[in-house]
Enzyme design. Structure first.
Site, PDB file in Angstrom:
ATOM      1  N   ARG A   1      -2.669 -11.979   3.740  1.00 47.45           N
ATOM      2  CA  ARG A   1      -4.027 -11.689   3.257  1.00 47.45           C
ATOM      3  C   ARG A   1      -4.180 -12.163   1.814  1.00 47.45           C
ATOM      4  O   ARG A   1      -3.309 -11.912   0.985  1.00 47.45           O
ATOM      5  CB  ARG A   1      -4.322 -10.180   3.265  1.00 47.45           C
ATOM      6  CG  ARG A   1      -4.345  -9.460   4.560  1.00 47.45           C
ATOM      7  CD  ARG A   1      -5.563  -9.651   5.465  1.00 47.45           C
ATOM      8  NE  ARG A   1      -6.794 -10.166   4.946  1.00 47.45           N
ATOM      9  CZ  ARG A   1      -7.824  -9.450   4.482  1.00 47.45           C
ATOM     10  NH1 ARG A   1      -7.765  -8.154   4.516  1.00 47.45           N
ATOM     11  NH2 ARG A   1      -8.923 -10.019   4.050  1.00 47.45           N
TER      12      ARG A   1
ATOM     13  N   HIS B   1      -7.169  -8.720  -2.354  1.00 46.26           N
ATOM     14  CA  HIS B   1      -8.503  -8.159  -2.104  1.00 46.26           C
ATOM     15  C   HIS B   1      -8.524  -6.679  -2.466  1.00 46.26           C
ATOM     16  O   HIS B   1      -7.488  -6.016  -2.499  1.00 46.26           O
ATOM     17  CB  HIS B   1      -8.894  -8.330  -0.626  1.00 46.26           C
ATOM     18  CG  HIS B   1      -7.953  -7.659   0.313  1.00 46.26           C
ATOM     19  ND1 HIS B   1      -6.765  -8.215   0.707  1.00 46.26           N
ATOM     20  CD2 HIS B   1      -7.993  -6.434   0.917  1.00 46.26           C
ATOM     21  CE1 HIS B   1      -6.130  -7.395   1.511  1.00 46.26           C
ATOM     22  NE2 HIS B   1      -6.853  -6.292   1.651  1.00 46.26           N
TER      23      HIS B   1
ATOM     24  N   HIS C   1     -10.610  -3.214  -1.153  1.00 48.95           N
ATOM     25  CA  HIS C   1     -11.522  -2.620  -0.169  1.00 48.95           C
ATOM     26  C   HIS C   1     -12.509  -1.709  -0.905  1.00 48.95           C
ATOM     27  O   HIS C   1     -12.115  -0.946  -1.796  1.00 48.95           O
ATOM     28  CB  HIS C   1     -10.745  -1.771   0.841  1.00 48.95           C
ATOM     29  CG  HIS C   1      -9.760  -2.545   1.655  1.00 48.95           C
ATOM     30  ND1 HIS C   1     -10.055  -3.075   2.898  1.00 48.95           N
ATOM     31  CD2 HIS C   1      -8.469  -2.892   1.412  1.00 48.95           C
ATOM     32  CE1 HIS C   1      -8.996  -3.699   3.376  1.00 48.95           C
ATOM     33  NE2 HIS C   1      -8.014  -3.603   2.503  1.00 48.95           N
TER      34      HIS C   1
ATOM     35  N   TYR D   1      -0.419  -9.875   0.702  1.00 54.52           N
ATOM     36  CA  TYR D   1       0.614  -9.256   1.544  1.00 54.52           C
ATOM     37  C   TYR D   1       0.590  -9.873   2.948  1.00 54.52           C
ATOM     38  O   TYR D   1      -0.443 -10.336   3.417  1.00 54.52           O
ATOM     39  CB  TYR D   1       0.446  -7.740   1.605  1.00 54.52           C
ATOM     40  CG  TYR D   1      -0.877  -7.213   2.129  1.00 54.52           C
ATOM     41  CD1 TYR D   1      -1.162  -7.163   3.499  1.00 54.52           C
ATOM     42  CD2 TYR D   1      -1.844  -6.746   1.248  1.00 54.52           C
ATOM     43  CE1 TYR D   1      -2.364  -6.659   3.959  1.00 54.52           C
ATOM     44  CE2 TYR D   1      -3.052  -6.245   1.699  1.00 54.52           C
ATOM     45  CZ  TYR D   1      -3.308  -6.209   3.068  1.00 54.52           C
ATOM     46  OH  TYR D   1      -4.505  -5.718   3.516  1.00 54.52           O
TER      47      TYR D   1
ATOM     48  N   TYR E   1       0.843  -1.198   0.000  1.00 53.58           N
ATOM     49  CA  TYR E   1       0.000   0.000   0.000  1.00 53.58           C
ATOM     50  C   TYR E   1       0.875   1.244   0.000  1.00 53.58           C
ATOM     51  O   TYR E   1       1.940   1.270   0.636  1.00 53.58           O
ATOM     52  CB  TYR E   1      -0.872   0.051   1.263  1.00 53.58           C
ATOM     53  CG  TYR E   1      -2.056  -0.876   1.260  1.00 53.58           C
ATOM     54  CD1 TYR E   1      -3.243  -0.527   0.631  1.00 53.58           C
ATOM     55  CD2 TYR E   1      -1.993  -2.101   1.916  1.00 53.58           C
ATOM     56  CE1 TYR E   1      -4.341  -1.370   0.641  1.00 53.58           C
ATOM     57  CE2 TYR E   1      -3.080  -2.955   1.933  1.00 53.58           C
ATOM     58  CZ  TYR E   1      -4.252  -2.587   1.302  1.00 53.58           C
ATOM     59  OH  TYR E   1      -5.329  -3.436   1.309  1.00 53.58           O
TER      60      TYR E   1
HETATM   61 FE   LIG Z   1      -6.147  -4.578   2.670  1.00 52.35          FE
END
Ligand SMILES: [Fe+2]
Length: 233
Positions: free
Chosen positions: A151, A154, A156, A141, A102
């Site tokens: 995770r 995905h 959000h 990640y 991110y």
């Molecule tokens: Fe996330």
């Protein structure tokens, strides 16, 4: 007093799901006290959409160059429990880049940032509830929830309707992801059929030849087939 209906139990993740460890400190430890919504919550502040920019729904065109990764189209509809369109909903998304990183100050995962990818976008659903994004497929990640925790890929999503308390937040997953059965966040939804509703469908009609794969993801705001949303139980 008029109020927005609260979701029926079942099909939504509980507020407390201990395997998702950071949620232990966040979840309320006492029963919730439900208050009627006030007039100001129902009528204002009316969510004022800033003008949606030309590239807000195309995360591959927000910088001088194209981001690295697998280009995808993510599109679908915002509908009510009877499949009727919910028009003019603000649909926002945020995601990691193709390497699972991110663009955020607390993300120290040693994967590269992409100078051509911010990872945030937004769109307004049209009269028929249709929305559409072009982006790149996010990477998995690590997240330190438990040993060797990763995770699944995905995206959000946040939806905002006619006033701010109508905001709904959820996550979209991809078909056949081997990490999904081990993910405490998606697995916190008790009903397996509800969990499956968070997995986008690969869609040939959205797939553009020699350019991008297409995934369909509909948001069902309430009812038996409601999309599982965060913090709604
Ligand atoms: Fe996330």
């Amino acid at each position: 007093m008029k109020h927005y209906p609260r979701p029926e139990p079942g099909g939504q993740p509980p507020l407390l799901h201990p395997p998702y460890t950071s949620n232990i400190r966040r979840a309320p430890s006492r029963p919730l006290i439900q208050l009627p919504h006030t007039l100001s919550e129902l009528t204002g502040p009316l969510y004022g959409h800033n003008p949606i920019g030309e590239t807000d729904n195309d995360l591959t065109r927000q910088h001088p160059g194209e981001p690295l990764g697998e280009r995808i189209v993510v599109a679908g509809r915002v509908v009510d429990e009877d499949g009727r369109p919910v028009p003019h909903t603000l649909v926002e998304l945020w995601q990691s880049n193709a390497a699972g990183r991110y663009r955020h100050s607390v993300d120290n995962h040693p994967a590269p940032l992409d100078p051509n990818f911010t990872g945030a976008g937004r769109a307004i659903a049209d009269e028929q509830g249709n929305y559409r994004f072009v982006t790149i497929k996010p990477g998995a990640y690590p997240w330190r929830n438990h040993p060797n925790a990763w995770r699944p890929a995905h995206i959000h999503f946040s939806l905002v309707g006619p006033c701010f308390i109508t905001r709904l937040i959820t996550q979209m997953y991809f078909p056949n992801d081997p990490l999904l059965p081990f993910d405490p966040i998606s697995q916190s939804i008790p009903d397996e059929r509800a969990r499956l509703r968070l997995i986008a469908q690969f869609d040939w009609s959205l797939t553009q030849p020699e350019w991008a794969l297409g995934y369909r993801f509909d948001f069902v705001l309430r009812g038996r087939d409601a999309t599982p949303f965060e913090g709604q139980s």
